[in-house]
Design a protein around this motif. Structure first.
Motif, PDB file in Angstrom:
ATOM      1  N   THR A 138      64.080  -8.868 -38.622  1.00  0.00           N
ATOM      2  CA  THR A 138      65.350  -9.555 -38.795  1.00  0.00           C
ATOM      3  C   THR A 138      66.012  -9.019 -40.058  1.00  0.00           C
ATOM      4  N   LEU A 139      67.331  -8.811 -39.984  1.00  0.00           N
ATOM      5  CA  LEU A 139      68.081  -8.362 -41.148  1.00  0.00           C
ATOM      6  C   LEU A 139      68.470  -9.586 -41.968  1.00  0.00           C
ATOM      7  N   CYS A 140      68.016  -9.623 -43.212  1.00  0.00           N
ATOM      8  CA  CYS A 140      68.267 -10.772 -44.076  1.00  0.00           C
ATOM      9  C   CYS A 140      68.634 -10.256 -45.465  1.00  0.00           C
ATOM     10  N   SER A 141      69.850 -10.515 -45.897  1.00  0.00           N
ATOM     11  CA  SER A 141      70.348 -10.084 -47.204  1.00  0.00           C
ATOM     12  C   SER A 141      70.223  -8.577 -47.392  1.00  0.00           C
ATOM     13  N   GLY A 142      70.540  -7.816 -46.349  1.00  0.00           N
ATOM     14  CA  GLY A 142      70.519  -6.366 -46.433  1.00  0.00           C
ATOM     15  C   GLY A 142      69.146  -5.730 -46.324  1.00  0.00           C
ATOM     16  N   GLN A 143      68.116  -6.540 -46.056  1.00  0.00           N
ATOM     17  CA  GLN A 143      66.766  -6.005 -45.909  1.00  0.00           C
ATOM     18  C   GLN A 143      66.175  -6.470 -44.580  1.00  0.00           C
ATOM     19  N   TYR A 144      65.381  -5.605 -43.991  1.00  0.00           N
ATOM     20  CA  TYR A 144      64.674  -5.980 -42.780  1.00  0.00           C
ATOM     21  C   TYR A 144      63.352  -6.631 -43.156  1.00  0.00           C
ATOM     22  N   ILE A 145      63.100  -7.792 -42.558  1.00  0.00           N
ATOM     23  CA  ILE A 145      61.831  -8.478 -42.772  1.00  0.00           C
ATOM     24  C   ILE A 145      61.163  -8.711 -41.412  1.00  0.00           C
TER      25      ILE A 145
END
Length: 112
Positions: A46-53
């Protein structure tokens, strides 16, 4: 972490559960009374705040009891004696010479 167990070859969802460390392919997983062999592991991000987690993991499994003569070996499990030259070093098949086993009484044993 959310883990989905899906039946290999039919993609049917069997279980949704939370696991701390999902097993790698080639390992067995026990859920209640059911035993599964993990064939494939797929990650969903998932993309969250410009990062993939990492959001979840899907395990492609098949119903299978762990054989009595399965032993841990390097990356996962191996059926039979991994020191034999003819052993497939696989959790799915023992060897080409005597696939049904057992390894103890095999006359074709050759040290790897």
């Amino acid at each position: 972490m959310l883990v989905e167990l899906r039946q290999a070859f039919s993609d049917q969802i069997l279980y949704c559960l939370s696991l701390e460390d999902p097993p790698q392919p080639g390992n067995w997983l026990r859920v209640g009374e059911d035993s599964f062999l993990v064939l494939q592991r797929c990650h969903r991000y998932t993309l969250c705040s410009g990062q993939y987690i990492l959001a979840s993991v899907t395990l492609m499994v098949q119903y299978q009891q762990r054989p009595v003569d399965a032993v841990p070996w390097l990356h996962g499990w191996v059926i039979g004696n991994p020191n034999c030259q003819f052993n497939a070093l696989s959790p799915l098949i023992r060897c080409a010479v005597l696939p049904d086993g057992p390894c103890d009484s095999c006359v074709h044993f050759v040290l790897r």
